[in-house]
Design a protein around this motif. Structure first.
Motif, mmCIF file in Angstrom:
data_model
loop_
_atom_site.group_PDB
_atom_site.id
_atom_site.type_symbol
_atom_site.label_atom_id
_atom_site.label_comp_id
_atom_site.label_asym_id
_atom_site.label_seq_id
_atom_site.Cartn_x
_atom_site.Cartn_y
_atom_site.Cartn_z
ATOM 1 N N GLY A 282 8.731 37.449 2.233
ATOM 2 C CA GLY A 282 8.764 38.366 1.084
ATOM 3 C C GLY A 282 9.822 37.971 0.054
ATOM 4 O O GLY A 282 10.321 38.808 -0.694
ATOM 5 N N ASP A 283 10.145 36.675 0.017
ATOM 6 C CA ASP A 283 11.211 36.197 -0.859
ATOM 7 C C ASP A 283 10.624 35.763 -2.218
ATOM 8 O O ASP A 283 10.211 34.612 -2.402
ATOM 9 N N ILE A 284 10.615 36.686 -3.135
ATOM 10 C CA ILE A 284 10.005 36.444 -4.444
ATOM 11 C C ILE A 284 10.743 35.368 -5.227
ATOM 12 O O ILE A 284 10.140 34.529 -5.898
ATOM 13 N N GLU A 285 12.055 35.362 -5.098
ATOM 14 C CA GLU A 285 12.875 34.379 -5.809
ATOM 15 C C GLU A 285 12.524 32.959 -5.335
ATOM 16 O O GLU A 285 12.340 32.048 -6.139
ATOM 17 N N ALA A 286 12.386 32.806 -4.006
ATOM 18 C CA ALA A 286 12.052 31.481 -3.466
ATOM 19 C C ALA A 286 10.646 31.062 -3.924
ATOM 20 O O ALA A 286 10.416 29.896 -4.257
ATOM 21 N N ALA A 287 9.707 32.004 -3.944
ATOM 22 C CA ALA A 287 8.335 31.686 -4.393
ATOM 23 C C ALA A 287 8.359 31.229 -5.845
ATOM 24 O O ALA A 287 7.707 30.245 -6.226
#
Ligand code: SAM
Ligand code: SF4
Length: 324
Positions: A282-287
């Motif tokens: 759920g890591d939006i920043e990494a995506a």
């Protein structure tokens, strides 16, 4: 806005929801692959959607669901509804071989799907069977009728192959004209997974066939569309998808996501980066960071060359995995 390393705006995401297929098209997946991606490696629709939301928020306004055969994946209508509900004005389309459309078209339309691109390579049962390696034509034609009946926008894709369906280019065009739908002829893209025995047609050879019966005028590329459009004297418009042409990649606006979460900058090359870990956590920043890196490294152009196809022209990336 998403801009790649060559200054091109990228606003189009193609999402392959499965590599599996119920056809074995000679130009795509003539044989069942040695192994399928294990089901546990597939991203769930929720995980795919998490990345899609990042891409939409950053500038993607066109999404195409593809495969393999996307209608094989259960719950596809729910996935389509998720995307539609998030951004109802998004240009949401699907590419399919139409075999399962008679029973799914209405559900897809109700879920918010707007348009379909349907592969139709022949109007002769035995030729359709030769290409797909299955008796498919009657069901495909039923699927097209059903899609039109429920009010989905339809375009037809045909891949002309020498000595197989090259004598049906005009017939497929007439079929589409009679239904007021657009046909796009796609140059066969050489790839290592296709049957060795087939030979595609160059765009200019396809146009020669059309000219046997019609006068044609070039209209040009429609924005960043891969299709170069032409119009017949009677006003009917058709398209040619010509990835061997030197300027084909100039306005490329697309990236691709596979069912296991590989983000692919170019249909030709094997390079990809995975968003699987990011979305599972759920890591939006990494995506978002993976997206930025893939855009930065997007190749300038493919390597299908315009003249004298040779070894270099053969891509090793599977169409059934990337979704075409
Ligand atoms: N199964 C669906 C279908 O056939 O429409 C969607 C996936 S298929 C990979 C997407 C598109 O890629 C189809 O229009 C198909 O004709 C095209 N395609 C597959 N292999 C190709 C190749 N080697 N050259 C050109 N087009 C190809
Ligand atoms: Fe399946 Fe589409 Fe590939 Fe044909 S082109 S084998 S229908 S994924």
């Amino acid at each position: 806005m998403l801009i790649d390393g060559h200054g091109r705006t990228v606003d189009y995401l193609r999402v392959s929801v499965t590599e599996r297929c119920n056809f074995r098209c000679q130009y795509c997946m003539p044989e069942k692959p040695f192994s399928w991606v294990p089901r546990e490696n597939l991203l769930s629709f929720e995980e795919l959607f998490l990345f899609m939301k990042v891409a939409i928020d950053e500038g993607v306004n066109k999404i195409r669901i593809t495969g393999g055969e996307p209608l094989l994946r259960e719950g596809l209508d729910t996935f389509i509804k998720m995307i539609h509900d998030y951004k109802p004005d998004i240009d949401l389309a699907l590419t399919t071989n139409a075999f399962l459309l008679p029973q799914t078209a209405q559900k897809l339309k109700d879920a918010g799907l707007k348009r379909l691109n349907i592969s139709l390579d022949s109007l002769k049962p035995e030729v359709a069977q030769q290409i797909a390696q299955k008796d498919v034509l009657a069901q495909v034609l039923k699927g097209i009728d059903k899609a039109l009946e429920v009010g989905l926008g339809v375009k037809i894709n045909m891949v002309p192959l020498k000595g197989i369906n090259d004598n049906e280019i005009l017939d497929i065009m007439d079929y589409c004209k009679a239904r007021n739908i657009k046909v796009r002829f796609i140059e066969y893209m050489e790839n290592a997974h296709a049957s060795k025995s087939i030979e595609g047609m160059h765009g200019r050879e396809i146009l020669e066939k059309v000219k046997e019966r019609h006068t044609i005028n070039a209209l040009g590329r429609e924005g960043a569309s891969p299709s170069f459009n032409y119009v017949l004297d009677d006003g009917y418009e058709f398209g040619l998808i010509d990835p061997h042409k030197h300027d084909f990649c100039e306005n490329c606006n697309r990236i691709r996501l596979t069912a296991e979460g590989n983000l692919i900058p170019c249909l030709y090359f094997d390079e990809a980066m995975s968003i699987a870990k990011a979305v599972k956590e759920g890591d939006i920043e990494a995506a978002s960071q993976v997206l930025a890196k893939v855009l930065k490294d997007k190749p300038k152009e493919n390597r299908w060359s315009e003249d004298n196809p040779n070894e270099e022209d053969i891509s090793t990336r599977a169409f059934y995995e990337t979704g075409g």
